[in-house]
Design a protein around this motif. Structure first.
Motif, PDB file in Angstrom:
ATOM      1  N   ALA A  25       0.813  -1.212   0.000  1.00 12.50           N
ATOM      2  CA  ALA A  25       0.000   0.000   0.000  1.00 12.50           C
ATOM      3  C   ALA A  25       0.849   1.265   0.000  1.00 12.50           C
ATOM      4  O   ALA A  25       0.413   2.294   0.502  1.00 12.50           O
ATOM      5  N   ALA A  26       2.045   1.202  -0.543  1.00  8.89           N
ATOM      6  CA  ALA A  26       2.902   2.387  -0.583  1.00  8.89           C
ATOM      7  C   ALA A  26       2.385   3.362  -1.633  1.00  8.89           C
ATOM      8  O   ALA A  26       2.025   2.976  -2.739  1.00  8.89           O
ATOM      9  N   THR A  27       2.330   4.632  -1.254  1.00  6.72           N
ATOM     10  CA  THR A  27       1.907   5.687  -2.172  1.00  6.72           C
ATOM     11  C   THR A  27       2.987   6.756  -2.218  1.00  6.72           C
ATOM     12  O   THR A  27       3.742   6.932  -1.257  1.00  6.72           O
ATOM     13  N   PRO A  28       3.084   7.492  -3.326  1.00  4.32           N
ATOM     14  CA  PRO A  28       4.144   8.499  -3.445  1.00  4.32           C
ATOM     15  C   PRO A  28       4.029   9.659  -2.462  1.00  4.32           C
ATOM     16  O   PRO A  28       5.032  10.250  -2.095  1.00  4.32           O
ATOM     17  N   GLN A  29       2.823   9.982  -2.013  1.00  3.78           N
ATOM     18  CA  GLN A  29       2.636  11.174  -1.182  1.00  3.78           C
ATOM     19  C   GLN A  29       3.456  11.156   0.109  1.00  3.78           C
ATOM     20  O   GLN A  29       4.236  12.071   0.344  1.00  3.78           O
ATOM     21  N   PRO A  30       3.356  10.125   0.979  1.00  2.00           N
ATOM     22  CA  PRO A  30       4.158  10.189   2.209  1.00  2.00           C
ATOM     23  C   PRO A  30       5.656   9.964   1.971  1.00  2.00           C
ATOM     24  O   PRO A  30       6.489  10.440   2.739  1.00  2.00           O
ATOM     25  N   LEU A  31       6.014   9.282   0.902  1.00  2.00           N
ATOM     26  CA  LEU A  31       7.419   9.010   0.630  1.00  2.00           C
ATOM     27  C   LEU A  31       8.139  10.191  -0.020  1.00  2.00           C
ATOM     28  O   LEU A  31       9.362  10.264   0.004  1.00  2.00           O
ATOM     29  N   SER A  32       7.381  11.123  -0.607  1.00  5.83           N
ATOM     30  CA  SER A  32       8.004  12.210  -1.359  1.00  5.83           C
ATOM     31  C   SER A  32       8.807  13.158  -0.468  1.00  5.83           C
ATOM     32  O   SER A  32       9.741  13.793  -0.939  1.00  5.83           O
ATOM     33  N   LYS A  33       8.472  13.226   0.816  1.00  2.95           N
ATOM     34  CA  LYS A  33       9.208  14.124   1.714  1.00  2.95           C
ATOM     35  C   LYS A  33      10.676  13.717   1.833  1.00  2.95           C
ATOM     36  O   LYS A  33      11.565  14.550   1.821  1.00  2.95           O
ATOM     37  N   GLY A  34      10.919  12.421   1.929  1.00  2.00           N
ATOM     38  CA  GLY A  34      12.292  11.965   2.091  1.00  2.00           C
ATOM     39  C   GLY A  34      13.001  11.647   0.796  1.00  2.00           C
ATOM     40  O   GLY A  34      14.218  11.703   0.715  1.00  2.00           O
ATOM     41  N   LEU A  35      12.244  11.296  -0.237  1.00  3.07           N
ATOM     42  CA  LEU A  35      12.860  10.836  -1.472  1.00  3.07           C
ATOM     43  C   LEU A  35      12.830  11.853  -2.606  1.00  3.07           C
ATOM     44  O   LEU A  35      13.541  11.703  -3.591  1.00  3.07           O
ATOM     45  N   GLY A  36      12.020  12.876  -2.497  1.00  3.39           N
ATOM     46  CA  GLY A  36      11.847  13.839  -3.583  1.00  3.39           C
ATOM     47  C   GLY A  36      13.110  14.608  -3.926  1.00  3.39           C
ATOM     48  O   GLY A  36      13.329  14.969  -5.076  1.00  3.39           O
ATOM     49  N   GLN A  37      13.960  14.836  -2.952  1.00  3.33           N
ATOM     50  CA  GLN A  37      15.168  15.619  -3.201  1.00  3.33           C
ATOM     51  C   GLN A  37      16.195  14.881  -4.060  1.00  3.33           C
ATOM     52  O   GLN A  37      17.134  15.495  -4.555  1.00  3.33           O
ATOM     53  N   TYR A  38      16.008  13.577  -4.253  1.00  8.93           N
ATOM     54  CA  TYR A  38      16.956  12.799  -5.052  1.00  8.93           C
ATOM     55  C   TYR A  38      16.481  12.584  -6.489  1.00  8.93           C
ATOM     56  O   TYR A  38      17.078  11.827  -7.232  1.00  8.93           O
ATOM     57  N   ARG A  39      15.394  13.242  -6.896  1.00  6.95           N
ATOM     58  CA  ARG A  39      14.869  13.224  -8.265  1.00  6.95           C
ATOM     59  C   ARG A  39      14.633  11.812  -8.806  1.00  6.95           C
ATOM     60  O   ARG A  39      14.874  11.552  -9.976  1.00  6.95           O
ATOM     61  N   MET A  40      14.165  10.918  -7.956  1.00  4.28           N
ATOM     62  CA  MET A  40      13.870   9.579  -8.454  1.00  4.28           C
ATOM     63  C   MET A  40      12.381   9.462  -8.748  1.00  4.28           C
ATOM     64  O   MET A  40      11.584  10.251  -8.246  1.00  4.28           O
ATOM     65  N   ASN A  41      12.030   8.490  -9.557  1.00  6.08           N
ATOM     66  CA  ASN A  41      10.648   8.295  -9.954  1.00  6.08           C
ATOM     67  C   ASN A  41       9.904   7.594  -8.820  1.00  6.08           C
ATOM     68  O   ASN A  41      10.006   6.384  -8.643  1.00  6.08           O
ATOM     69  N   MET A  42       9.148   8.361  -8.041  1.00 14.41           N
ATOM     70  CA  MET A  42       8.437   7.838  -6.885  1.00 14.41           C
ATOM     71  C   MET A  42       7.349   6.841  -7.272  1.00 14.41           C
ATOM     72  O   MET A  42       7.158   5.841  -6.607  1.00 14.41           O
ATOM     73  N   LEU A  43       6.642   7.122  -8.345  1.00 12.96           N
ATOM     74  CA  LEU A  43       5.548   6.248  -8.780  1.00 12.96           C
ATOM     75  C   LEU A  43       6.082   4.880  -9.190  1.00 12.96           C
ATOM     76  O   LEU A  43       5.503   3.853  -8.829  1.00 12.96           O
ATOM     77  N   ALA A  44       7.200   4.853  -9.907  1.00 16.70           N
ATOM     78  CA  ALA A  44       7.788   3.571 -10.305  1.00 16.70           C
ATOM     79  C   ALA A  44       8.271   2.791  -9.090  1.00 16.70           C
ATOM     80  O   ALA A  44       8.089   1.570  -9.013  1.00 16.70           O
ATOM     81  N   PHE A  45       8.861   3.499  -8.105  1.00 19.45           N
ATOM     82  CA  PHE A  45       9.300   2.815  -6.888  1.00 19.45           C
ATOM     83  C   PHE A  45       8.113   2.217  -6.143  1.00 19.45           C
ATOM     84  O   PHE A  45       8.173   1.073  -5.685  1.00 19.45           O
TER      85      PHE A  45
END
Length: 154
Positions: A25-45
């Protein structure tokens, strides 16, 4: 020792991140705070992570070690939930004792302890450890949470 070809084909690592995400049940919204600064594709992860954790119950907190490379690609390994999470679920306790070794929060049988150790042995970092060592580690965690280990539950 690494060969010359392996050394030349290695990708440079940008960072390594540890994240806890709910299984399936992982969604990009809560993960984007920690991972967004590394310019990775959150949706694919999230899609890859949800596909890999599909066999677990949805919502179980899974520990993830994510390696992001400089070319914006990533690799990740998924570990089972923490020992404290297993102990809390096995004993139906919300939190451990506020005074461990003085106040007992709950009791746990050796059989349950052994089952938790068997599950933890499947983790990538514990797969070569003997089961006895994993059990001793779980007993230490249980003692620090105020959970008493007994031979059999009455």
């Amino acid at each position: 020792m690494s060969t010359l070809k392996e050394i030349l084909t290695r990708r440079p690592v940008l960072t390594t991140i540890r994240v806890t995400a709910p299984a399936g049940a992982a969604t990009p919204q809560p993960l984007s705070k920690g991972l967004g600064q590394y310019r990775m594709n959150m949706l694919a992860f999230c899609k890859d992570f949800n596909a890999q954790t599909q066999k677990f119950k949805p919502g179980i907190p899974m520990a993830v070690t994510l390696t992001v490379f400089k070319d914006n690609t990533y690799e990740f390994t998924v570990k089972s939930p923490s020992v404290s999470w297993y102990l809390k679920n096995a004993t139906d306790v919300d939190s451990g004792s506020s005074r461990p070794k003085h106040v007992v929060a709950s009791e746990l049988s050796v059989r349950h302890l052994y089952e938790i150790a068997k599950v933890k042995q499947s983790d990538p970092y514990c797969q070569y450890m003997p089961l006895e060592s994993i059990c001793k580690s779980i007993i230490g965690t249980a003692n620090s949470m105020g959970i008493k280990i007994v031979k059999d539950l009455d």
